[in-house]
Design a protein around this motif. Structure first.
Motif, mmCIF file in Angstrom:
data_model
loop_
_atom_site.group_PDB
_atom_site.id
_atom_site.type_symbol
_atom_site.label_atom_id
_atom_site.label_comp_id
_atom_site.label_asym_id
_atom_site.label_seq_id
_atom_site.Cartn_x
_atom_site.Cartn_y
_atom_site.Cartn_z
ATOM 1 N N CYS A 1 0.721 -1.183 -0.088
ATOM 2 C CA CYS A 1 -0.014 -0.152 0.064
ATOM 3 C C CYS A 1 0.657 0.978 0.057
ATOM 4 O O CYS A 1 0.427 2.204 -0.219
ATOM 5 N N GLY A 2 2.090 1.281 0.573
ATOM 6 C CA GLY A 2 3.099 2.494 0.487
ATOM 7 C C GLY A 2 2.526 3.444 1.333
ATOM 8 O O GLY A 2 2.242 3.256 2.540
ATOM 9 N N GLU A 3 2.276 4.671 0.797
ATOM 10 C CA GLU A 3 2.130 5.735 1.595
ATOM 11 C C GLU A 3 0.580 5.691 2.221
ATOM 12 O O GLU A 3 0.360 6.066 3.316
ATOM 13 N N GLY A 4 -0.273 5.129 1.662
ATOM 14 C CA GLY A 4 -1.488 4.611 2.304
ATOM 15 C C GLY A 4 -2.535 5.391 1.563
ATOM 16 O O GLY A 4 -4.050 5.198 1.734
ATOM 17 N N TYR A 5 -2.355 6.395 0.676
ATOM 18 C CA TYR A 5 -3.404 7.200 0.036
ATOM 19 C C TYR A 5 -4.456 6.284 -0.885
ATOM 20 O O TYR A 5 -5.586 6.485 -0.910
ATOM 21 N N GLY A 6 -4.254 5.036 -1.486
ATOM 22 C CA GLY A 6 -4.811 4.345 -2.433
ATOM 23 C C GLY A 6 -5.813 3.440 -1.181
ATOM 24 O O GLY A 6 -6.916 3.309 -1.768
ATOM 25 N N SER A 7 -5.369 2.994 -0.105
ATOM 26 C CA SER A 7 -6.316 2.436 0.565
ATOM 27 C C SER A 7 -7.171 3.536 1.299
ATOM 28 O O SER A 7 -8.479 2.922 1.399
ATOM 29 N N GLN A 8 -6.909 4.546 1.444
ATOM 30 C CA GLN A 8 -7.681 5.404 1.896
ATOM 31 C C GLN A 8 -8.800 5.775 0.756
ATOM 32 O O GLN A 8 -10.079 5.887 1.264
ATOM 33 N N ILE A 9 -8.318 5.719 -0.482
ATOM 34 C CA ILE A 9 -9.670 5.801 -1.655
ATOM 35 C C ILE A 9 -10.487 4.758 -1.543
ATOM 36 O O ILE A 9 -11.817 4.879 -1.499
ATOM 37 N N LEU A 10 -9.781 3.616 -1.423
ATOM 38 C CA LEU A 10 -10.758 2.121 -1.431
ATOM 39 C C LEU A 10 -11.778 2.162 -0.137
ATOM 40 O O LEU A 10 -12.772 1.595 -0.319
ATOM 41 N N SER A 11 -11.264 2.688 1.016
ATOM 42 C CA SER A 11 -12.102 2.643 2.358
ATOM 43 C C SER A 11 -13.194 3.647 2.072
ATOM 44 O O SER A 11 -14.025 3.452 2.921
ATOM 45 N N GLY A 12 -13.313 4.460 1.019
ATOM 46 C CA GLY A 12 -14.282 5.425 0.913
ATOM 47 C C GLY A 12 -15.680 4.616 0.454
ATOM 48 O O GLY A 12 -16.744 4.943 0.620
ATOM 49 N N VAL A 13 -15.520 3.511 -0.129
ATOM 50 C CA VAL A 13 -16.573 2.357 -0.485
ATOM 51 C C VAL A 13 -16.722 1.045 -0.060
ATOM 52 O O VAL A 13 -17.844 0.450 0.237
ATOM 53 N N ALA A 14 -15.544 0.738 0.413
ATOM 54 C CA ALA A 14 -15.477 -0.804 0.829
ATOM 55 C C ALA A 14 -16.073 -0.936 2.460
ATOM 56 O O ALA A 14 -15.965 0.048 3.121
ATOM 57 N N ASP A 15 -16.113 -2.101 2.796
ATOM 58 C CA ASP A 15 -16.822 -2.274 4.143
ATOM 59 C C ASP A 15 -15.526 -2.102 5.278
ATOM 60 O O ASP A 15 -15.619 -1.832 6.185
ATOM 61 N N SER A 16 -14.397 -2.773 4.812
ATOM 62 C CA SER A 16 -13.086 -2.733 5.378
ATOM 63 C C SER A 16 -11.916 -2.723 4.430
ATOM 64 O O SER A 16 -12.110 -3.440 3.398
ATOM 65 N N VAL A 17 -11.008 -2.188 4.704
ATOM 66 C CA VAL A 17 -9.736 -2.412 4.102
ATOM 67 C C VAL A 17 -8.608 -2.602 4.799
ATOM 68 O O VAL A 17 -8.201 -1.835 5.801
ATOM 69 N N THR A 18 -7.596 -3.555 4.555
ATOM 70 C CA THR A 18 -6.198 -3.542 5.340
ATOM 71 C C THR A 18 -5.303 -3.422 4.383
ATOM 72 O O THR A 18 -5.033 -4.040 3.411
ATOM 73 N N GLY A 19 -4.492 -2.272 4.636
ATOM 74 C CA GLY A 19 -3.333 -1.845 3.620
ATOM 75 C C GLY A 19 -2.118 -2.742 4.290
ATOM 76 O O GLY A 19 -1.788 -2.747 5.398
ATOM 77 N N MET A 20 -1.189 -3.071 3.481
ATOM 78 C CA MET A 20 -0.060 -3.877 3.772
ATOM 79 C C MET A 20 1.350 -3.720 3.272
ATOM 80 O O MET A 20 1.182 -3.297 1.997
#
Length: 496
Positions: free
Chosen positions: A52-71
């Motif tokens: 996930c790197g800096e985490g910006y992409g996981s933040q985008i996905l968490s806007g619609v997903a039920d839960s997101v785990t960035g690794m």
């Protein structure tokens, strides 16, 4: 949900490979487009973002997903992402893409963009993704197209370990997920013309004002993106992503603003080049002046050094001359000492001779008084001898005076050298003392000569009287004159 960077969260350094949301340009279009495209498949799902790197992409996905785990394998990146984006629906875990810390069949969607080229454990990574996905789950993965990303432009990314050609990526994923849809991606600036309803996407590359090349799909893609599943693929469509650049539409920025900026930059570059050339000319002129000044200073220094060396040589010659004069003066002093000693000895001898002569004269006078017969010729010879001795004494006096003049001249010469070199003062003081002693000896010799002159004068007077008396005696031959001569002889003897 956290969307702003907390002041206590430490910023990650931008390396040029890991994307940061603060960075604009082509890399922003590529990364943001992929995550927004993937978000359409994540609504209400449990999602894992691998690398996930800096985490910006996981933040985008968490806007619609039920839960997101960035690794991510970087502990620094995980700590940053958790501090900046962590929430109830978004967490971050430190982990390797080849060993996911998740239960089997535990997630619905796995997203991994620009990860697989950074290591060579491709089979292990795909095996792990297949393990954690539930049946019918979906993998959305992208990777640089080795042909168009590296080979064609002759570019080598130092962060990439093993890149894949398009067919290699498709074959790798197909071994784990039989159903897949392949997408091509690259940033473009042009005109998009899309038909309503289902339609194939074609690429037309204008190679000149009147020529073009046609290709199915997107031509020369830099990235390949695959949506894969072991179930049924949902209906999918192509995607176009837009993003304002510096507050402007991309078309206006890249088509109008950027060319103007490039043109202005070119003008500034030309002006700067002219300024640089001017400064270089000035620098060259200054350098030339500096070199000339350096040469002049070096020449002046050389002349000064030569003058100093000449002055040193002159002082050395003067010192040698002074030493030579001192040596000469010492020789003169020795000569004076020797001459003074010889003169004193000669004077003593002459005085002794005169005394003997006087004694002999007294004897002659006594003999003349007793016998009344004097040998006038013998007396005159003795008187001539006395005169000769007197002449020699006068000559000695003249020689002493000559030595005095020589000593005076030597003293003045030495005094002149002493004024130029104060180191000879002590030697001159000793020399002066020696000269004073010599002068004292000369005075003593002069007094002796004066006494000798007085004695000679008295002897001359006595001799004159004696001659006169002798003549009278010869003339009268009387006892009266004989008695008078005896009386005169006694008076002369007492006087002597």
């Amino acid at each position: 949900m956290a969307t702003q960077l907390d002041e206590h969260v430490e910023d990650l350094a931008f390396t040029g490979e890991r994307f940061m949301p603060e960075v604009a340009g082509q890399i922003a279009f590529e990364h943001l487009h992929r995550y927004h495209f993937a978000a359409r498949f994540c609504a209400g799902k449990q999602v894992v973002d691998v690398a996930c790197g800096e985490g910006y992409g996981s933040q985008i996905l968490s806007g619609v997903a039920d839960s997101v785990t960035g690794m991510d394998i970087s502990a620094e990146a995980v700590a940053h992402a958790a501090g900046r984006y962590g929430s109830d629906r978004l967490r971050f875990v430190e982990a390797s893409a080849a060993l996911l810390p998740l239960e089997d069949d535990s997630v619905d969607v796995v997203v991994s963009f620009e990860t697989i080229e950074h290591h060579d454990q491709h089979e292990e990574m795909l095996s792990e993704i297949r393990r954690v996905l539930r049946p019918g789950g979906m993998l959305i993965m992208s990777s640089p197209n080795k042909q168009h990303y590296s080979i064609d432009p002759g570019y080598e990314n130092p962060y990439h370990v093993k890149e894949l050609f398009r067919h290699e990526l498709i074959e790798l994923i197909q071994r784990y997920f039989p159903q897949q849809q392949v997408y091509s991606q690259r940033v473009v600036y042009g005109s998009l013309l899309v038909a309503d309803g289902p339609a194939a996407f074609d690429s037309i590359l204008g190679t000149g004002p009147e020529t073009s090349e046609w290709a199915e799909g997107l031509s020369r893609p830099l990235y390949d993106l695959v949506v894969a599943t072991d179930g049924v693929l949902p209906v999918q469509s192509s995607s176009f992503f837009e993003l304002k650049v510096h507050g402007m539409d991309a078309g206006a920025f890249y088509g109008v603003h950027l060319p103007e900026r490039v043109q202005n930059a070119d003008i500034e570059v030309l002006q700067l080049r002219a300024k640089v050339e001017e400064l270089e000319a000035q620098a060259q002129s200054h350098l030339s002046h500096r070199e000339a000044a350096s040469l002049e200073a070096a020449e002046e220094l050389r002349r000064t050094r030569e003058a100093h060396l000449a002055e040193i040589e002159r002082l050395r010659d003067s010192r040698n001359e002074v030493l030579s004069s001192i040596s000469v003066l010492g020789s003169l002093v020795d000569d004076v000492r020797r001459e003074g000693g010889h003169d004193r000895l000669a004077q003593e001898r002459r005085l002794e001779s005169l005394q003997n002569a006087l004694d002999q004269n007294r004897a002659l006078v006594a003999e003349a008084a007793s016998s009344q017969s004097i040998d006038n010729g013998q007396f005159k010879a003795q008187l001539a001898e006395l005169r000769q001795q007197l002449i020699q004494a006068v000559a000695t006096e003249e020689r002493v005076r000559s030595l005095e003049r020589m000593l005076s001249e030597s003293q003045e010469m030495v005094l002149g050298h002493i004024n130029a070199n104060g180191s000879l003062r002590e030697e001159m003081s000793a020399l002066r003392a020696e000269i004073d002693r010599t002068m004292a000896e000369r005075d003593e010799a002069r007094q002796s000569v004066q006494q000798l002159q007085l004695a000679v004068t008295e002897q001359r007077v006595i001799s004159e009287h004696r001659e006169r008396d002798v003549e009278l005696l010869k003339a009268s031959r009387s006892w009266r004159y004989t008695a008078w001569l005896r009386k005169l002889s006694g008076s002369a003897r007492r006087h002597l």
